[in-house]
Design a protein around this motif. Structure first.
Motif, PDB file in Angstrom:
ATOM      1  N   GLY A  51      45.864  49.201  35.890  1.00  0.00           N
ATOM      2  CA  GLY A  51      46.970  48.252  36.025  1.00  0.00           C
ATOM      3  C   GLY A  51      47.693  48.421  37.349  1.00  0.00           C
ATOM      4  O   GLY A  51      48.029  47.429  38.015  1.00  0.00           O
ATOM      5  N   ILE A  52      47.924  49.664  37.748  1.00  0.00           N
ATOM      6  CA  ILE A  52      48.573  49.928  39.043  1.00  0.00           C
ATOM      7  C   ILE A  52      47.693  49.401  40.172  1.00  0.00           C
ATOM      8  O   ILE A  52      48.178  48.769  41.113  1.00  0.00           O
ATOM      9  N   ALA A  53      46.388  49.648  40.082  1.00  0.00           N
ATOM     10  CA  ALA A  53      45.460  49.192  41.127  1.00  0.00           C
ATOM     11  C   ALA A  53      45.445  47.671  41.207  1.00  0.00           C
ATOM     12  O   ALA A  53      45.477  47.094  42.303  1.00  0.00           O
ATOM     13  N   ARG A  54      45.412  47.023  40.051  1.00  0.00           N
ATOM     14  CA  ARG A  54      45.419  45.553  40.050  1.00  0.00           C
ATOM     15  C   ARG A  54      46.695  45.013  40.691  1.00  0.00           C
ATOM     16  O   ARG A  54      46.656  44.053  41.464  1.00  0.00           O
ATOM     17  N   GLU A  55      47.826  45.615  40.352  1.00  0.00           N
ATOM     18  CA  GLU A  55      49.098  45.183  40.929  1.00  0.00           C
ATOM     19  C   GLU A  55      49.113  45.400  42.439  1.00  0.00           C
ATOM     20  O   GLU A  55      49.638  44.570  43.180  1.00  0.00           O
ATOM     21  N   ALA A  56      48.552  46.511  42.895  1.00  0.00           N
ATOM     22  CA  ALA A  56      48.493  46.781  44.333  1.00  0.00           C
ATOM     23  C   ALA A  56      47.657  45.719  45.041  1.00  0.00           C
ATOM     24  O   ALA A  56      48.017  45.251  46.131  1.00  0.00           O
ATOM     25  N   ILE A  57      46.550  45.315  44.431  1.00  0.00           N
ATOM     26  CA  ILE A  57      45.707  44.255  45.005  1.00  0.00           C
ATOM     27  C   ILE A  57      46.483  42.942  45.059  1.00  0.00           C
ATOM     28  O   ILE A  57      46.479  42.249  46.079  1.00  0.00           O
TER      29      ILE A  57
END
Length: 168
Positions: A51-57
């Motif tokens: 979820g953090i990675a998706r938000e960063a993208i």
């Protein structure tokens, strides 16, 4: 802001501050939710990291789309790539993100599609797809240097060099 968004923002902030992805208990406490409430949104630590990675993208997409409208996508990419905040987040997540067993094909596909999308923005700005690839790789290199605590980058000199190369 939804509970899920609050959890993600809290997890991201704590990750940047601590240099590691904190435990689910620490994140739940800091977000002001119960562990069960957090588990409702993220069934595992790996799901939270995804979820953090998706938000960063998505954040990078937003920043680059805004910059592209102003003709500054290349500069924005390079400056964000060299930022300590981005490096701290990447450093903390990198161990978990290199475990392909904990990543979904969807996230890996989303990352690949984002890279292609960003390169298209750079190509539109520079007028050259090869220069766009060089810009993306340069940003990746700046991030890696920042990870190694070599954060002294002369982004302005790099941008001037790119301008000379592209004739703008």
């Amino acid at each position: 802001m939804s509970t899920r968004d609050t959890i993600l923002q809290t997890a991201r902030n704590l990750t940047i501050e601590a240099g590691v992805v904190p435990s689910m208990d620490v994140i739940a406490r800091a977000a002001g939710v119960s562990k069960g409430g957090m588990m409702h949104h993220f069934t595992s630590r790996a799901a939270l990291v995804e979820g953090i990675a998706r938000e960063a993208i998505l954040d990078m997409d937003d920043a680059l789309d805004t910059a592209a409208a102003q003709g500054t996508a290349v500069e924005t990419w390079l400056r964000l790539s060299a930022s300590r905040e981005e490096a701290a987040l990447y450093r903390a997540m990198s161990i978990i993100l290199t475990d392909h067993a904990s990543l979904t094909d969807t996230l890996l596909q989303q990352a690949a599609e984002s890279t292609e999308r960003w390169e298209r923005l750079f190509a539109a700005e520079t007028g050259d797809p090869v220069t766009a690839t060089v810009v993306r790789l340069l940003g990746d290199g700046l991030l890696l240097n920042t990870l190694a605590d070599d954060a002294e980058h002369d982004i302005d000199a790099i941008l001037q060099w790119l301008d000379r190369r592209s004739g703008t």
